[in-house]
Design an enzyme around this catalytic site. Structure first.
Site, PDB file in Angstrom:
ATOM      1  N   CYS A   2      17.732  24.507  31.892  1.00 23.72           N
ATOM      2  CA  CYS A   2      17.301  25.678  31.141  1.00 23.72           C
ATOM      3  C   CYS A   2      18.406  26.719  31.064  1.00 23.72           C
ATOM      4  O   CYS A   2      19.486  26.545  31.627  1.00 23.72           O
ATOM      5  CB  CYS A   2      16.082  26.309  31.818  1.00 23.72           C
ATOM      6  N   LEU A  51      14.523  23.352  28.568  1.00 20.33           N
ATOM      7  CA  LEU A  51      14.688  21.952  28.194  1.00 20.33           C
ATOM      8  C   LEU A  51      13.703  21.172  29.046  1.00 20.33           C
ATOM      9  O   LEU A  51      13.835  21.121  30.271  1.00 20.33           O
ATOM     10  CB  LEU A  51      16.117  21.474  28.457  1.00 20.33           C
ATOM     11  N   VAL A  54      10.653  17.563  33.348  1.00 20.83           N
ATOM     12  CA  VAL A  54       9.553  17.202  34.241  1.00 20.83           C
ATOM     13  C   VAL A  54       8.365  18.122  33.970  1.00 20.83           C
ATOM     14  O   VAL A  54       8.543  19.332  33.832  1.00 20.83           O
ATOM     15  CB  VAL A  54       9.983  17.316  35.724  1.00 20.83           C
ATOM     16  N   ASN A  77      16.587  27.577  36.551  1.00 20.76           N
ATOM     17  CA  ASN A  77      17.368  26.571  35.843  1.00 20.76           C
ATOM     18  C   ASN A  77      17.801  25.549  36.867  1.00 20.76           C
ATOM     19  O   ASN A  77      18.596  25.860  37.758  1.00 20.76           O
ATOM     20  CB  ASN A  77      18.604  27.216  35.188  1.00 20.76           C
ATOM     21  N   GLY A  78      17.275  24.341  36.778  1.00 18.10           N
ATOM     22  CA  GLY A  78      17.706  23.361  37.760  1.00 18.10           C
ATOM     23  C   GLY A  78      16.803  22.166  37.878  1.00 18.10           C
ATOM     24  O   GLY A  78      15.896  21.948  37.068  1.00 18.10           O
ATOM     25  N   ASP A 102       8.836  20.886  39.719  1.00 18.46           N
ATOM     26  CA  ASP A 102       9.665  21.448  40.782  1.00 18.46           C
ATOM     27  C   ASP A 102       9.742  22.964  40.663  1.00 18.46           C
ATOM     28  O   ASP A 102      10.010  23.664  41.648  1.00 18.46           O
ATOM     29  CB  ASP A 102      11.062  20.826  40.771  1.00 18.46           C
ATOM     30  N   SER A 377      26.223  11.270  36.149  1.00 18.35           N
ATOM     31  CA  SER A 377      27.671  11.192  35.952  1.00 18.35           C
ATOM     32  C   SER A 377      28.391  11.220  37.299  1.00 18.35           C
ATOM     33  O   SER A 377      27.837  11.646  38.306  1.00 18.35           O
ATOM     34  CB  SER A 377      28.119  12.366  35.067  1.00 18.35           C
ATOM     35  N   GLY A 378      29.671  10.783  37.295  1.00 20.63           N
ATOM     36  CA  GLY A 378      30.390  10.527  38.541  1.00 20.63           C
ATOM     37  C   GLY A 378      31.291  11.625  39.059  1.00 20.63           C
ATOM     38  O   GLY A 378      32.123  11.361  39.931  1.00 20.63           O
TER      39      GLY A 378
END
Length: 614
Positions: A2, A51, A54, A77-78, A102, A377-378
């Site tokens: 978000c 966004l 969940v 945001n998270g 969450d 992603s790495g």
């Protein structure tokens, strides 16, 4: 993920805040295209762009809840990766929940534990909680700084936002930079000092920090940092523990109510994430994992091997995709894609970035978003396990200052002569370098060599890693794509910090320990592949394109670039295609056309943001 904004002001009327908070929130529409809600009451005004990932119905924000005669308002945001565990702890304490989001867990955690709630959370986050009766604001950011949070104090009031642009959208803020901001750009760019917002009066809440704004006073506290402790595990115990922590981090981060995939470059880091995620999908009947990689127009024709990029990624990508039975897509970016996204990349960062390394990632994320909303992603593996040359090459380790900034001479060379009496690039860079070195938690009794290596890891975690995490957040959220980074799990970072360098560099291999921990998960061909950085284009049309952009800047007598840089030096650089300065400006590959593009980005930034240099 978000976008969040907030404004605390005891003097401004509620009605006057509505337009400003709405304007601020709208600048973050890309971070949250699904919902937009504001909450304004008394001195507080908050905006939230969501966004949905969940619990679409239960996670709407700002979220308000009352208890013990107090009203709590959350902007978050998270993503939490231990939501269920924390919720169960709170239920034992008597709390009830109306959703499985969450978001609600974060809010109730604060209601139960106050500022200590952050110690309970495993995830990536930046959030604010307003206590209406107390007129008290609490803000916090995750331990490794995966999610951003900026703030500004103004006339007894307080502004905060996920991105700088939202603060600049407030009518009381102007886009100006002082001598210190100029030093940040010239001496450190595209990195920046932790906590520094570049723009006058704008600051960043550092990773692992929280703050309280109450009665016109801001108090900042650090709630987390790595700790230096003796590593007592045996070699085999260390290998098993790294594997266990990493596997758990990946599996935790697969939670989603929307489609999810992984970045796959064919390197060790992204391949390991993909292999674990694909196995988890198969074991839990979640279907086929989707994987994505990027390539460039006519790359097979123009690719040039070098010490950092000895081969292309394609055969390794296919090997991992085939072995793990993923549904793989390779997106091919054109030269035009890379060039046209350079300006937008600056506007998403609110700062000059990493040239086509940014613009290509932005384009790539936009393409991925057509298929999934969440991706893994790495990032962070190289910084915590020692994957870069400066961890093991003596000439890099012994270099003065930041090992990824080898361009002090070149930076000085390009600056206008009349500014050099006021601009001391080396002195500023060394001051910021020394601040981080002095801050490093050391282990009593360790050798000077071990202490220096520990300082190097701390430096990478707080500087180089932050630059890459900022890039990943802004470019992915610019495409409304949520990207998660399992190697940033704080438990893994804490453990790795104290592992001796000889273990990390096992077999004289970059990330030798991590490779051993991944035996059986990855095929040897990938497991022992030399590290390749994020791929760049070698197409001559890219060089021609950025040179043409620079010619337009040079031809414009009003170009703000030349408020900082010497015109003749830039002309010479552009005529050579960037090769007249063959030392990378930053990192390993930011040279040649990438440097020209970066300078074009600086000009665009100064012009588009109407920046006043004071």
């Amino acid at each position: 993920m978000c976008g969040i904004v907030g404004w605390i002001d005891f003097h401004e009327k509620e009605g006057n805040k509505r337009e400003s908070i709405d304007k601020m929130a709208k600048t973050l529409a890309h971070r949250g295209p699904d919902e937009h809600q504001n909450w304004i009451e008394g001195p507080a005004a908050f905006g939230h762009r969501r966004l949905v990932v969940v619990d679409p119905a239960g996670g709407t924000q700002p979220m308000v809840r009352k208890a013990n005669e107090e009203e709590y308002v959350l902007c978050y945001n998270g993503e939490l990766y231990n939501t269920d565990e924390v919720r169960e702890r709170l239920k034992v304490k008597g709390w009830t929940f109306q959703s499985h989001s969450d978001t609600e867990v974060v809010l109730v955690s604060y209601m139960e534990w106050g500022s200590q709630c952050v110690e309970q959370l495993n995830g990536i986050f930046a959030f604010s909680i307003w206590e209406s009766k107390k007129s008290k604001l609490f803000i916090a950011r995750d331990r490794l700084g995966v999610k951003p949070l900026f703030f500004s104090e103004h006339k007894g009031g307080f502004l905060f936002a996920s991105e700088i642009k939202a603060i600049l959208a407030h009518p009381a803020k102007e886009a100006s930079i002082s001598a210190e901001g100029v030093h940040e750009i010239l001496a450190l760019g595209p990195s920046r000092t932790p906590g520094h917002g570049i723009f006058d009066g704008i600051h960043e809440l550092r990773p692992g920090h929280c703050a309280v704004f109450e009665q016109g006073k801001l108090t900042i506290n650090r709630y987390w940092n790595v700790k230096s402790e003796e590593h007592t595990d045996s070699w085999q115990e260390t290998v098993e523990r790294v594997r266990e922590l990493f596997t758990d981090a990946v599996e935790r981060q697969l939670v989603s109510d929307v489609k999810l995939g992984t970045f796959l470059s064919g390197g060790v880091d992204s391949s390991a994430i993909t292999a674990i995620a694909a196995d988890h999908y198969q074991q839990n009947n979640k279907g086929t994992l989707q994987t994505y990689s990027i390539d460039y127009e006519e790359q097979e024709k123009f690719f040039e091997k070098n010490a950092f990029q000895p081969d292309r990624d394609s055969e390794y990508i296919k090997l991992i995709s085939d072995q793990n039975k993923t549904h793989h897509m390779t997106m091919e970016a054109s030269v035009e894609d890379l060039i046209t996204k350079l300006s937008k990349a600056v506007e998403l960062r609110d700062l000059p970035g990493m040239a086509d390394v940014d613009s290509s990632l932005l384009w790539f994320c936009e393409e991925i978003k057509n298929h999934v909303t969440v991706a893994l992603s790495g990032e962070c593996a190289d910084e915590i396990f020692g994957g870069y040359p400066w961890f093991y090459r003596k000439e890099d380790r012994d270099r003065k200052g930041f090992p990824w900034i080898r361009s002090l001479h070149e930076r000085n060379q390009l600056v206008r002569d009349d500014l050099k009496k006021d601009i001391n690039i080396e002195q500023y860079m060394m001051r910021r370098y020394q601040e981080s070195i002095d801050e490093t938690p050391l282990l009593d009794g360790e050798s000077a060599i071990d202490a220096k290596q520990r300082q190097l890891f701390y430096l990478n975690m707080n500087w180089f890693m932050q630059t890459l995490l900022e890039r990943k957040d802004r470019m992915s959220m610019g495409a409304s794509l949520e990207v998660r980074v399992p190697f940033s799990d704080h438990r893994l970072v804490e453990y790795a910090y104290n592992i001796p360098w000889k273990m990390k560099h096992y077999g004289d291999l970059e990330k030798g320990l991590l490779r051993e921990a991944l035996r059986g998960i990855l095929p040897d061909k990938v497991l022992f592949r030399k590290k390749n950085p994020y791929p760049k284009t070698f197409h001559p049309q890219y060089t021609a394109g950025v040179k043409e952009w620079m010619k337009e800047i040079i031809a414009d007598t009003q170009s703000p670039l030349f408020d900082l840089f010497d015109r003749n030096q830039i002309i010479n650089l552009n005529n050579s295609g960037g090769t007249s300065l063959n030392t990378p400006w930053f990192g390993q590959l930011m040279a040649g056309p990438q440097l020209i593009a970066y300078l074009c980005q600086i000009n665009h930034w100064l012009k588009a943001y109407h920046i006043q240099i004071k």
